[in-house]
Design an enzyme around this catalytic site. Structure first.
Site, short mmCIF file in Angstrom:
data_model
loop_
_atom_site.label_atom_id
_atom_site.label_comp_id
_atom_site.label_asym_id
_atom_site.label_seq_id
_atom_site.Cartn_x
_atom_site.Cartn_y
_atom_site.Cartn_z
N CYS A 246 50.61 40.39 37.30
CA CYS A 246 50.15 39.62 38.46
C CYS A 246 48.75 40.10 38.82
O CYS A 246 48.52 40.67 39.89
CB CYS A 246 51.10 39.78 39.64
SG CYS A 246 52.85 39.52 39.23
N ALA A 247 47.80 39.88 37.92
CA ALA A 247 46.51 40.56 37.99
C ALA A 247 45.62 40.07 39.12
O ALA A 247 44.75 40.81 39.59
CB ALA A 247 45.79 40.40 36.65
N GLY A 250 41.84 41.02 39.55
CA GLY A 250 41.60 42.04 38.54
C GLY A 250 41.18 43.40 39.04
O GLY A 250 40.73 44.24 38.25
N GLY A 251 41.32 43.69 40.34
CA GLY A 251 40.91 44.99 40.86
C GLY A 251 41.61 46.15 40.21
O GLY A 251 41.00 47.14 39.79
N LYS A 252 42.94 46.06 40.10
CA LYS A 252 43.71 47.15 39.48
C LYS A 252 43.51 47.16 37.96
O LYS A 252 43.54 48.22 37.33
CB LYS A 252 45.18 47.03 39.85
CG LYS A 252 45.43 47.19 41.35
CD LYS A 252 46.90 47.05 41.69
CE LYS A 252 47.09 47.09 43.20
NZ LYS A 252 46.45 45.93 43.89
N ASP A 270 47.90 35.90 35.19
CA ASP A 270 48.14 35.36 36.53
C ASP A 270 48.42 33.88 36.39
O ASP A 270 48.04 33.24 35.41
CB ASP A 270 46.93 35.60 37.44
CG ASP A 270 47.32 35.60 38.92
OD1 ASP A 270 47.62 36.68 39.45
OD2 ASP A 270 47.37 34.51 39.52
N ASP A 318 52.17 44.02 40.43
CA ASP A 318 51.70 43.95 41.82
C ASP A 318 52.09 42.56 42.31
O ASP A 318 51.28 41.64 42.33
CB ASP A 318 50.18 44.17 41.86
CG ASP A 318 49.64 44.20 43.27
OD1 ASP A 318 50.44 44.25 44.22
OD2 ASP A 318 48.41 44.15 43.44
N CYS A 371 51.90 45.02 48.71
CA CYS A 371 51.17 45.38 49.92
C CYS A 371 51.98 44.90 51.13
O CYS A 371 51.43 44.35 52.08
CB CYS A 371 49.75 44.81 49.91
SG CYS A 371 49.65 43.03 49.65
#
Length: 445
Positions: A246-247, A250-252, A270, A318, A371
């Protein structure tokens, strides 16, 4: 802009937000987008006051009911906020509500009576119910009270404060020290290192990083420390095959690529292709494009994914969630999400967890992250997973992060297979991470 004109803009924004299902960010972006003449300083004050009305919505509403005032619109709430939060007098408010061009209409007798009733009062009052004091809908207050008990007021007070700006230094482009030097060269002051994430920096509010040389050069990325800690717990190593299912933007993905020193393979997926377009641009700027492959998928049952069963050393999930851990940045979320939404999300999360587990090779790890601050999306869901999946073992946080700073408070202890982060305890967004290792081959999912 005159003070009264800024107040009028806040009222217009708040009423516009209450009559739409759009995010507060989208409402304010659209408002300023059609009013290019509003300067940066005015925008900043208008935005802060708008979000303050949302952050204090329950308490302002309680006071309006308590005083017998019949309206709950943006004008009434703005007047109440000026008295209760700012300590403004009737004369002060009348100077702003003067009917001049772009200013609010003059105060009418009922509003003057409201101001007199509220005068000398504070936003908080002992008679306010718990849900009002913590600025939560009743259902959400009841859920979080089970988790935090007597600590809930302190937790929610932290969520009700604006977040500072966190950055991750991209070690593919340089060091933390070089990033600090670059930011200071651009005149940025007040830079701090994040207490837990090794490559994190924390800056004051209100800075535009998009114009900084360090950002343009790919040396920094905007990323909350909680997300950086999540990447740390993935424990990505050079040469690994990693699935970021679940990109999103793309931060992670970029954080893992830096940990792998650009060597290995990350498949970032995604269901929203436009998010991956943004991830592609970020990867190029970060110098991580060679090890990242981006792919749009239909859902967790995508046939391409099914052909990758037992293939990856790490699978990061995520998952889509309520986002309630981001209340510092998105205070309106608490008023826009309901129990029906949570039930739909947990069903989706369970499906993604099952699909992700099937992609992990023996000896590989599955990382589940949200989150969210709700146990229903976190502990309850993974406890079910641990009960049903005997081919996975839960990995204690201390096993993955043995050199974690001694000051990092881990609710439940570092022997737990999950980490719950919060602004009250850690100074981060609310975040949840659980890690599992595959001990045996399982069935395809």
């Amino acid at each position: 802009m005159k003070p009264g004109a800024r107040i009028a803009a806040v009222i217009e924004l708040y009423d516009g937000w209450t009559h739409t299902r759009d995010d507060a960010d989208r409402v304010i972006s659209g408002y300023f987008g059609t009013r290019r003449y509003i300067g940066g300083g005015d925008r900043r004050e208008i935005g802060e006051r708008f979000y303050d009305l949302i952050r204090h919505q329950a308490r302002l509403g309680w006071w309006l009911v308590e005083t017998g005032y019949e309206h709950q619109d943006g004008r009434a709430r703005m007047i109440a906020a000026l008295v209760l939060k700012d300590g403004r007098s009737l004369d002060d408010i009348a100077d702003m509500f003067n009917g001049d061009q772009f200013c609010p209409d003059p105060l009418h007798p009922a509003e003057k009576h409201l101001i007199n009733k509220l005068s000398g009062q504070a936003l908080d009052h002992d008679a306010q119910p718990g849900a009002v004091k913590t600025e939560l809908p009743k259902w959400l207050y009841a859920e979080l009270l089970k988790l935090h008990h007597e600590h809930l007021p302190a937790e929610m007070a932290a969520y009700n404060q604006p977040a500072k700006l966190d950055l991750r230094v991209n070690t593919l482009r340089g060091s933390v020290d070089s990033a600090i030097r670059s930011l200071e060269k651009d005149g940025i002051k007040g830079i701090e290192r994040t207490p837990y994430a090794p490559n994190g920096l924390r800056l004051p509010l209100g800075l535009n990083m998009l114009v900084a040389a360090a950002y343009k050069d790919g040396l920094i990325e905007i990323q909350d420390e909680a997300s950086q800690i999540c990447v740390k717990l993935v424990d990505a190593q050079p040469g690994m095959k990693i699935l970021d299912l679940c990109a999103g933007g793309g931060g992670k993905t970029l954080g893992m690529a830096a940990d792998m020193r650009g060597r290995g393979r990350i498949l970032a997926c995604d269901t929203h292709g436009n998010r991956l377009d943004n991830a592609r641009k970020r990867a190029k700027r970060a110098g991580a494009g060679d090890c990242i492959q981006l792919r749009s998928i239909a859902d967790e049952r995508d046939s391409w994914l099914r052909n990758k069963s037992g293939f990856f050393d790490r699978v990061l999930l995520d998952v889509p969630c309520s986002g309630l851990g981001t209340l510092r940045r998105n205070p309106a979320l608490r008023w826009r999400i309901g129990q029906r939404d949570i039930r739909a999300l947990t069903l989706q999360q369970s499906k993604i967890l099952k699909a992700g587990a099937a992609r992990v090779t023996k000896g590989g790890r599955l990382i589940y992250a949200t989150c969210s601050i709700l146990p229903e999306e976190n502990e309850r869901l993974i406890e079910t997973f641990m009960r049903d999946r005997k081919d996975f073992r839960a990995v204690p946080i201390s096993e993955i992060w043995p050199d974690a700073p001694a000051s990092v408070p881990v609710p439940g202890g570092k022997d737990k297979p999950w980490l719950r982060l919060s602004p009250n305890m850690h100074g981060t967004d609310g975040f949840f991470v659980a890690v599992f290792e595959r001990t045996a081959k399982g069935n395809k999912g």
